[in-house]
Design a protein around this motif. Structure first.
Motif, PDB file in Angstrom:
ATOM      1  N   ASN A  20      27.040  69.877  48.667  1.00 50.85           N
ATOM      2  CA  ASN A  20      27.300  71.192  49.379  1.00 50.85           C
ATOM      3  C   ASN A  20      27.297  70.948  50.736  1.00 50.85           C
ATOM      4  O   ASN A  20      26.395  70.305  51.032  1.00 50.85           O
ATOM      5  N   GLY A  21      28.179  71.547  51.268  1.00 50.74           N
ATOM      6  CA  GLY A  21      28.227  71.420  52.909  1.00 50.74           C
ATOM      7  C   GLY A  21      27.286  72.428  53.444  1.00 50.74           C
ATOM      8  O   GLY A  21      26.440  71.998  54.545  1.00 50.74           O
ATOM      9  N   ASP A  22      27.214  73.584  52.970  1.00 45.33           N
ATOM     10  CA  ASP A  22      26.250  74.629  53.413  1.00 45.33           C
ATOM     11  C   ASP A  22      25.031  74.365  52.593  1.00 45.33           C
ATOM     12  O   ASP A  22      24.979  73.990  51.450  1.00 45.33           O
ATOM     13  N   LYS A  23      23.654  74.720  53.148  1.00 42.46           N
ATOM     14  CA  LYS A  23      22.573  74.530  52.390  1.00 42.46           C
ATOM     15  C   LYS A  23      22.344  75.456  51.094  1.00 42.46           C
ATOM     16  O   LYS A  23      22.216  76.846  51.563  1.00 42.46           O
ATOM     17  N   LEU A  24      22.422  74.869  49.957  1.00 39.07           N
ATOM     18  CA  LEU A  24      22.091  75.739  48.935  1.00 39.07           C
ATOM     19  C   LEU A  24      21.378  74.905  47.949  1.00 39.07           C
ATOM     20  O   LEU A  24      21.115  73.742  47.887  1.00 39.07           O
ATOM     21  N   PHE A  25      20.331  75.542  47.332  1.00 43.63           N
ATOM     22  CA  PHE A  25      19.388  74.918  46.352  1.00 43.63           C
ATOM     23  C   PHE A  25      19.909  75.245  44.679  1.00 43.63           C
ATOM     24  O   PHE A  25      20.115  76.226  44.231  1.00 43.63           O
ATOM     25  N   PHE A  26      20.059  74.124  44.162  1.00 47.55           N
ATOM     26  CA  PHE A  26      20.572  74.094  42.679  1.00 47.55           C
ATOM     27  C   PHE A  26      19.394  73.612  41.989  1.00 47.55           C
ATOM     28  O   PHE A  26      19.140  72.608  41.585  1.00 47.55           O
ATOM     29  N   ARG A  27      18.453  74.674  41.664  1.00 48.80           N
ATOM     30  CA  ARG A  27      17.021  74.456  40.817  1.00 48.80           C
ATOM     31  C   ARG A  27      16.682  75.095  39.916  1.00 48.80           C
ATOM     32  O   ARG A  27      15.823  75.315  39.633  1.00 48.80           O
ATOM     33  N   GLY A  28      17.903  75.427  39.019  1.00 48.79           N
ATOM     34  CA  GLY A  28      17.633  76.356  37.928  1.00 48.79           C
ATOM     35  C   GLY A  28      16.700  75.692  36.908  1.00 48.79           C
ATOM     36  O   GLY A  28      15.887  76.424  36.314  1.00 48.79           O
ATOM     37  N   CYS A  63      15.357  79.660  44.719  1.00 47.76           N
ATOM     38  CA  CYS A  63      16.681  80.352  44.433  1.00 47.76           C
ATOM     39  C   CYS A  63      17.639  79.660  45.089  1.00 47.76           C
ATOM     40  O   CYS A  63      17.353  78.815  46.138  1.00 47.76           O
ATOM     41  N   LEU A  64      18.918  80.267  45.000  1.00 40.22           N
ATOM     42  CA  LEU A  64      20.036  79.340  45.985  1.00 40.22           C
ATOM     43  C   LEU A  64      19.813  79.249  47.223  1.00 40.22           C
ATOM     44  O   LEU A  64      20.260  78.500  47.938  1.00 40.22           O
ATOM     45  N   ASP A  65      19.158  80.493  47.802  1.00 37.43           N
ATOM     46  CA  ASP A  65      18.920  80.545  49.273  1.00 37.43           C
ATOM     47  C   ASP A  65      17.930  79.859  49.780  1.00 37.43           C
ATOM     48  O   ASP A  65      17.321  79.754  50.999  1.00 37.43           O
ATOM     49  N   GLY A  66      16.851  79.642  48.825  1.00 37.29           N
ATOM     50  CA  GLY A  66      15.305  78.676  49.280  1.00 37.29           C
ATOM     51  C   GLY A  66      14.106  79.754  49.225  1.00 37.29           C
ATOM     52  O   GLY A  66      13.420  79.110  49.677  1.00 37.29           O
ATOM     53  N   THR A  67      14.746  81.029  48.622  1.00 35.20           N
ATOM     54  CA  THR A  67      13.358  81.573  48.558  1.00 35.20           C
ATOM     55  C   THR A  67      12.965  81.280  47.445  1.00 35.20           C
ATOM     56  O   THR A  67      13.371  80.786  46.480  1.00 35.20           O
ATOM     57  N   VAL A  68      11.640  81.929  46.940  1.00 34.23           N
ATOM     58  CA  VAL A  68      10.890  81.821  45.772  1.00 34.23           C
ATOM     59  C   VAL A  68      11.408  82.904  44.500  1.00 34.23           C
ATOM     60  O   VAL A  68      11.620  84.053  44.836  1.00 34.23           O
ATOM     61  N   PRO A  69      11.528  82.319  43.519  1.00 31.08           N
ATOM     62  CA  PRO A  69      12.151  83.081  42.324  1.00 31.08           C
ATOM     63  C   PRO A  69      10.881  84.035  41.919  1.00 31.08           C
ATOM     64  O   PRO A  69       9.654  83.806  42.446  1.00 31.08           O
ATOM     65  N   GLU A  79      31.505  78.268  48.276  1.00 33.40           N
ATOM     66  CA  GLU A  79      31.873  79.573  48.648  1.00 33.40           C
ATOM     67  C   GLU A  79      31.191  80.605  47.949  1.00 33.40           C
ATOM     68  O   GLU A  79      30.496  81.485  48.458  1.00 33.40           O
ATOM     69  N   SER A  80      31.366  80.647  46.458  1.00 33.90           N
ATOM     70  CA  SER A  80      30.990  81.568  45.808  1.00 33.90           C
ATOM     71  C   SER A  80      29.186  81.517  45.563  1.00 33.90           C
ATOM     72  O   SER A  80      29.001  82.739  45.552  1.00 33.90           O
ATOM     73  N   CYS A  81      28.790  80.426  45.736  1.00 34.39           N
ATOM     74  CA  CYS A  81      27.303  80.304  45.784  1.00 34.39           C
ATOM     75  C   CYS A  81      26.733  80.793  47.030  1.00 34.39           C
ATOM     76  O   CYS A  81      25.607  81.526  47.139  1.00 34.39           O
ATOM     77  N   SER A  82      27.641  80.587  48.044  1.00 39.74           N
ATOM     78  CA  SER A  82      27.083  81.146  49.345  1.00 39.74           C
ATOM     79  C   SER A  82      27.101  82.763  49.303  1.00 39.74           C
ATOM     80  O   SER A  82      26.189  83.181  50.088  1.00 39.74           O
ATOM     81  N   LEU A  83      28.021  83.214  48.882  1.00 40.16           N
ATOM     82  CA  LEU A  83      28.001  84.766  48.693  1.00 40.16           C
ATOM     83  C   LEU A  83      26.990  85.246  47.903  1.00 40.16           C
ATOM     84  O   LEU A  83      26.412  86.068  48.078  1.00 40.16           O
ATOM     85  N   ARG A  84      26.732  84.560  46.831  1.00 38.46           N
ATOM     86  CA  ARG A  84      25.572  84.891  45.949  1.00 38.46           C
ATOM     87  C   ARG A  84      24.184  84.812  46.532  1.00 38.46           C
ATOM     88  O   ARG A  84      23.711  85.842  46.273  1.00 38.46           O
ATOM     89  N   LYS A  85      24.184  84.022  47.329  1.00 34.70           N
ATOM     90  CA  LYS A  85      22.828  83.981  48.170  1.00 34.70           C
ATOM     91  C   LYS A  85      22.377  84.860  48.998  1.00 34.70           C
ATOM     92  O   LYS A  85      21.398  85.122  49.142  1.00 34.70           O
ATOM     93  N   MET A  86      23.341  85.764  49.006  1.00 29.41           N
ATOM     94  CA  MET A  86      23.222  87.131  50.074  1.00 29.41           C
ATOM     95  C   MET A  86      22.912  88.343  48.852  1.00 29.41           C
ATOM     96  O   MET A  86      23.059  89.480  49.611  1.00 29.41           O
ATOM     97  N   THR A  87      22.804  88.087  47.570  1.00 27.90           N
ATOM     98  CA  THR A  87      22.408  89.396  46.826  1.00 27.90           C
ATOM     99  C   THR A  87      21.170  88.777  46.056  1.00 27.90           C
ATOM    100  O   THR A  87      20.602  87.655  45.859  1.00 27.90           O
TER     101      THR A  87
END
Length: 421
Positions: free
Chosen positions: A169-177, A72-78, A107-115
């Motif tokens: 991305n500057g913040d660590k985000l995973f784009f693995r769709g 997922c965006l934050d690195g957790t398992v889907p 910014e929006s992906c970083s917010l999204r990874k908290m949901t």
């Protein structure tokens, strides 16, 4: 019929920046889906001894996701929710991809990874299956006893992002769709999908778009003798100018595609002629899909009206109309009718597709297959005395042609119109 849903506090009536607009989409989708779920649950009258009353399905995390880098965006398992089929449906499979918008900036992906739309840490561990996922035969006659899977959506790009773009991305985000899709399919094939006799891939909103993107790949992964088809619910997003003359949605898709490297998941035939942002629109995608497709879409899709046609309302003129279609004045209705005309024009070639099906009603709605009230019930929207469920069943099982197109608003008294005021 009007369904009241008060989300007025979510709307800021001024001109938004791209960051604000993207963040608002995440908030809007999360709270709207939650509110619609509450409406569905509150209107489902089930006896205590009914099988559907205990229809809570556990979350399963993808077993090989970490090993293969599908995060997922934050690195957790889907994850996904699986309910085993029974009886005559034991060898049939229905997959449904959850909706939830997209993120187009760091910014929006970083917010999204908290949901729950970006992290399995926030996903409900047990959910209720209803509508097309229901195991109640009175609610879901054709698919009630199939193996059913609800695919959780946590990548922010309709399961089509690629890790090569993560360096942006500057913040660590995973784009693995795309990887999520591939690992998920491998796991489902290993637990019985490979032995399917009949299969249907479906999805709502951004999940409906994901369904169209992956439809042919879904077909290719199954044995040739399997009847495999795809259903996109409220996933036919239009490439239209907004009321100010801007192509807001195309600009947004441009940013999503650029940020998450979506192009690699799109049809090469389209990319040879157009930009990825244009090829992400369903009107272009369906030109290249070979698998039979059914489209469920309201002609007055409230999400598209509120984010594509009228993405902001700085002068307040559109405020009440965009939140409740009953409050639109004649000139606004005329513009909405033009939006409907654009949808029908975009579908004109698809209407000639003998294997295709559609249910285009005149409701102020969005995502109608996953709730009993709109999928199939005594109060469900109908066209020519057919509910969505009946039309989809006619199409899937080749009982009869199923291309239902409603007359223009406000002609259909069976419509369930959402009210956000």
């Amino acid at each position: 019929m009007a369904t009241n849903l008060r989300l007025g506090s979510l709307v800021w009536w001024r001109r938004w920046s791209k960051k604000e607009w993207a963040v608002a989409i995440i908030v809007f989708f999360t709270l709207t889906i939650s509110a619609l779920t509450l409406i569905s649950n509150s209107r489902t009258d089930l006896a205590d001894n009914s099988p559907a009353a205990d229809d809570l399905v556990d979350l399963t995390l993808l077993h090989n996701a970490s090993h293969r880098g599908a995060f997922c965006l934050d690195g957790t398992v889907p994850g996904y929710h699986f309910q085993k089929g029974f009886g005559s449906g034991s060898h049939n499979w229905l997959l449904h991809i959850e909706g939830g918008g997209w993120c187009n900036t760091i910014e929006s992906c970083s917010l999204r990874k908290m949901t729950a739309l970006g992290s399995s840490n926030y996903m409900e561990r047990r959910i209720h299956f209803s509508g097309i996922l229901s195991r109640d035969p009175s609610e879901n006659h054709d698919f009630f006893n199939w193996n059913k899977v609800k695919i959780r959506y946590c990548d922010g790009a309709s399961l089509s992002g690629h890790p090569e773009s993560e360096s942006k991305n500057g913040d660590k985000l995973f784009f693995r769709g795309q990887l999520i899709w591939e690992v998920l399919m491998d796991e489902l094939l290993s637990i019985g999908l490979s032995k399917a006799k009949q299969a249907l891939l479906s999805g709502c909103s951004a999940g409906g778009l994901a369904t169209l993107i992956h439809c042919d790949d879904f077909r290719k992964r199954l044995p040739e003798n399997v009847t495999a088809k795809c259903l996109a619910d409220a996933g036919f997003f239009l490439d239209e100018k907004d009321v100010l003359g801007n192509r807001t949605m195309r600009s947004f898709y441009h940013d999503v595609s650029l940020l998450q490297g979506v192009a690699k998941s799109l049809h090469k035939e389209c990319l040879a002629k157009a930009e990825p942002s244009e090829c992400l629109f369903p009107q272009q995608i369906i030109k290249n899909i070979k698998t039979p497709v059914f489209l469920v879409n309201p002609a007055y899709d409230f999400w598209q009206i509120q984010h594509i046609l009228v993405p902001n309302a700085s002068d307040g003129y559109w405020r009440k109309c965009r939140l409740n279609i009953h409050n639109c004045d004649p000139s606004q209705i005329q513009i909405l009718q033009g939006f409907r005309d654009s949808l029908l024009m975009a579908l004109s070639d698809f209407q000639k597709n003998k294997e295709g099906g559609m249910f285009i009603n005149s409701c102020f709605a969005h995502c109608q297959t996953w709730m009993a009230e709109t999928w199939h019930s005594l109060n469900s929207p109908q066209i020519n005395k057919k509910t969505i469920a009946e039309s989809v069943g006619d199409w899937y099982f080749n009982r009869k042609e199923a291309k239902q197109i409603d007359c223009a608003y406000p002609c259909n008294p069976t419509c369930i119109h959402m009210n956000f005021l």
